[in-house]
Write a protein that holds these residues in place. Structure first.
Motif, PDB file in Angstrom:
ATOM      1  N   LYS A   1       0.836  -1.195   0.000  1.00  0.00           N
ATOM      2  CA  LYS A   1       0.000   0.000   0.000  1.00  0.00           C
ATOM      3  C   LYS A   1       0.867   1.239   0.000  1.00  0.00           C
ATOM      4  O   LYS A   1       2.018   1.203   0.423  1.00  0.00           O
ATOM      5  CB  LYS A   1      -0.989  -0.005   1.158  1.00  0.00           C
ATOM      6  CG  LYS A   1      -0.381   0.135   2.519  1.00  0.00           C
ATOM      7  CD  LYS A   1      -1.355   0.043   3.698  1.00  0.00           C
ATOM      8  CE  LYS A   1      -2.743   0.405   3.395  1.00  0.00           C
ATOM      9  NZ  LYS A   1      -3.650   0.454   4.483  1.00  0.00           N
TER      10      LYS A   1
ATOM     11  N   THR B   1      -2.289   7.048   5.699  1.00  0.00           N
ATOM     12  CA  THR B   1      -2.613   5.947   4.799  1.00  0.00           C
ATOM     13  C   THR B   1      -4.112   5.911   4.556  1.00  0.00           C
ATOM     14  O   THR B   1      -4.878   6.608   5.214  1.00  0.00           O
ATOM     15  CB  THR B   1      -2.112   4.602   5.366  1.00  0.00           C
ATOM     16  OG1 THR B   1      -2.363   3.578   4.421  1.00  0.00           O
ATOM     17  CG2 THR B   1      -2.786   4.264   6.692  1.00  0.00           C
TER      18      THR B   1
ATOM     19  N   GLU C   1      -6.880   1.460   0.780  1.00  0.00           N
ATOM     20  CA  GLU C   1      -6.590   0.808  -0.492  1.00  0.00           C
ATOM     21  C   GLU C   1      -5.289   0.028  -0.403  1.00  0.00           C
ATOM     22  O   GLU C   1      -4.273   0.547   0.066  1.00  0.00           O
ATOM     23  CB  GLU C   1      -6.501   1.848  -1.609  1.00  0.00           C
ATOM     24  CG  GLU C   1      -7.824   2.511  -1.897  1.00  0.00           C
ATOM     25  CD  GLU C   1      -7.724   3.507  -3.023  1.00  0.00           C
ATOM     26  OE1 GLU C   1      -6.928   3.272  -3.956  1.00  0.00           O
ATOM     27  OE2 GLU C   1      -8.436   4.517  -2.968  1.00  0.00           O
ATOM     28  N   LEU C   2      -5.324  -1.229  -0.830  1.00  0.00           N
ATOM     29  CA  LEU C   2      -4.113  -2.026  -0.850  1.00  0.00           C
ATOM     30  C   LEU C   2      -4.171  -3.050  -1.966  1.00  0.00           C
ATOM     31  O   LEU C   2      -5.231  -3.350  -2.496  1.00  0.00           O
ATOM     32  CB  LEU C   2      -3.854  -2.699   0.500  1.00  0.00           C
ATOM     33  CG  LEU C   2      -4.934  -3.598   1.109  1.00  0.00           C
ATOM     34  CD1 LEU C   2      -4.796  -5.031   0.649  1.00  0.00           C
ATOM     35  CD2 LEU C   2      -4.794  -3.532   2.610  1.00  0.00           C
TER      36      LEU C   2
END
Length: 139
Positions: free
Chosen positions: A67, A79, A82-83
């Motif tokens: 990520k 952060t 989404e990864l």
């Protein structure tokens, strides 16, 4: 002629001394990586001198994720959720990362993986050169 011979000999020695990716070295992929440059198929390079984000990679021996994170001056990271999930597959000594998101699937070959260097190559023959990210903490 002698110069050409020594140049070729030096190149062969340099390439043969390069550390091969092995099952034992794969755990070195864990951590924060900063892109340095992308090598294009025509030998041109795109340099990345300043990066607002770095890649965080976590692999547990079977599966993992990557990520984008944004380093902060206090040593923390911003952060989002989404990864990219992945698996690392060993195909006769060639290690490939197989990624999957809700939108796409793709793979990259691990060319170099050391404590401080990661080089990945995709199917378009683009080579992504990363260095281990060292955070800056101002407190």
């Amino acid at each position: 002629m002698k110069l050409l011979f020594y140049s070729l000999l030096f190149s062969v020695v340099l390439i043969s001394c390069q550390e091969k990716v092995s099952p034992d070295s794969i755990s070195k992929i864990n951590g924060y990586w900063e892109i340095q440059k992308v090598e294009l198929p025509d030998d041109q390079e795109k340099e990345y001198n300043i990066n607002e984000t770095v890649d965080y990679i976590e692999w547990n021996g079977k599966t993992g994720f990557r990520k984008k994170v944004k380093p902060q001056f206090n040593g923390k990271y911003l952060t989002n959720e989404e990864l990219e999930t992945f698996q690392i597959i060993d195909s006769s000594g060639i290690f490939q990362i197989h990624y999957k998101t809700n939108f796409a699937k793709w793979s990259e070959e691990i060319l170099i993986l050391t404590d401080s260097v990661l080089v990945l190559k995709n199917k378009q023959n683009l080579k992504y050169h990363y260095k281990r990210f060292k955070p800056i903490s101002i407190q």
